[in-house]
Scaffold this motif. Structure first.
Motif, PDB file in Angstrom:
ATOM      1  N   SER A   1     -34.883  74.837  67.063  1.00 14.14           N
ATOM      2  CA  SER A   1     -35.233  76.090  66.399  1.00 14.14           C
ATOM      3  C   SER A   1     -35.796  77.051  67.440  1.00 14.14           C
ATOM      4  O   SER A   1     -36.163  76.646  68.545  1.00 14.14           O
ATOM      5  CB  SER A   1     -36.238  75.857  65.266  1.00 14.14           C
ATOM      6  N   TRP A   2     -35.916  78.307  67.048  1.00 11.25           N
ATOM      7  CA  TRP A   2     -36.359  79.301  68.025  1.00 11.25           C
ATOM      8  C   TRP A   2     -37.713  78.928  68.613  1.00 11.25           C
ATOM      9  O   TRP A   2     -37.942  79.056  69.807  1.00 11.25           O
ATOM     10  CB  TRP A   2     -36.418  80.682  67.373  1.00 11.25           C
ATOM     11  N   ASN A   3     -38.603  78.509  67.728  1.00  8.00           N
ATOM     12  CA  ASN A   3     -39.895  78.043  68.221  1.00  8.00           C
ATOM     13  C   ASN A   3     -40.492  77.123  67.174  1.00  8.00           C
ATOM     14  O   ASN A   3     -39.922  76.926  66.105  1.00  8.00           O
ATOM     15  CB  ASN A   3     -40.838  79.213  68.540  1.00  8.00           C
ATOM     16  N   ARG A   4     -41.637  76.584  67.486  1.00  6.41           N
ATOM     17  CA  ARG A   4     -42.265  75.584  66.629  1.00  6.41           C
ATOM     18  C   ARG A   4     -42.592  76.120  65.233  1.00  6.41           C
ATOM     19  O   ARG A   4     -42.596  75.389  64.264  1.00  6.41           O
ATOM     20  CB  ARG A   4     -43.541  75.097  67.302  1.00  6.41           C
ATOM     21  N   ASP A   5     -42.835  77.413  65.146  1.00  9.09           N
ATOM     22  CA  ASP A   5     -43.245  77.971  63.869  1.00  9.09           C
ATOM     23  C   ASP A   5     -42.074  78.479  63.039  1.00  9.09           C
ATOM     24  O   ASP A   5     -42.279  79.048  61.978  1.00  9.09           O
ATOM     25  CB  ASP A   5     -44.243  79.112  64.103  1.00  9.09           C
TER      26      ASP A   5
END
Lengths: 116, 114
Positions: free
Chosen positions: B95-99
């Protein structure tokens, strides 16, 4: 703690009839909820997601789901089943305090069978 | 664009051997996740990376399992001294980032330990 219960391990419907895949969740927080689909020998694909915006969420391939907080449910529906909908469907809940993957909990899956 | 790729697609190994599974995430995705899907079970979360760092390894089933990620891109999941109960499909996602909760999954590696 959070958990997901997919109430049916298998659902069989006739082509052209409605589909209902049931999911109940338990979460201490305001969750984000997802439905993923997995076709045979393929990766998981996101169908739709609820992240505290509109409670009725529309996804790909004509699927939609309604978040009902009072019933802690997030059932997946489609008005008319196609043969190509035959697959495994996973309901997923996330804990926003945990962020990404460490907050994700998958249900055990519902196998959708479409009868011609 | 290219999706998440995993190799090999299938792996058959003898009990006691080591195996290495590879995941190539979508370019630009900083978060990478490993899951295990056993027959009749849902997905079991194993570990995630934000960049090259894996903050929490408690999801790994045993100390025979390890994972690393280098250059913020490719990740390898290594299982040492494989056991029959390790047989499963191992899925990778990014995913783009963890969030970002929307994860993109690869096709998986089917591991069979004989």
């Amino acid at each position: 703690a959070q958990s997901v219960t997919q109430l049916d391990s298998h659902v069989s419907v006739s082509e052209g009839t409605p589909v209902l895949l049931r999911c109940n969740y338990s979460s201490s927080y305001s969750p984000s909820l997802f439905w993923y689909v997995q076709h045979p020998n393929k990766g998981l694909q996101l169908l739709l997601k609820y992240t505290s915006a509109a409670t009725l969420v529309k996804g790909i391939n004509g699927f939609e789901a309604e978040f009902k907080k009072s019933e802690t449910s997030f059932h997946l529906t489609k008005p008319s089943a196609h043969m190509s909908d035959a697959a495994e469907y996973f309901c997923v809940v996330s804990d926003p305090t945990g962020g990404g993957a460490d907050g994700l909990t998958f249900g055990k899956g519902t196998h959708l069978i479409i009868q011609p | 664009g290219a999706g998440v790729s995993q190799s090999p697609s299938n792996k058959v190994t003898e009990k006691g051997k080591d195996v290495e599974l590879r995941c190539d995430p979508i370019s630009g995705h900083t978060a990478l996740y490993w899951y295990r899907q056993s027959l009749g079970q849902g997905l079991e979360f194993l570990i995630y990376f934000q960049g090259n760092s894996a903050p929490d390894k408690s999801g790994l089933p045993s100390d025979r399992f390890s994972a690393e990620r280098t250059g913020g891109s490719v990740s390898t999941l290594t299982i040492q001294r494989t056991q029959q109960e390790d047989s499963a499909v191992y899925l990778c996602a990014s995913s783009w980032n963890r969030d970002t909760y929307e994860q993109y999954f690869g096709p998986g590696t089917r591991l069979t330990v004989t």
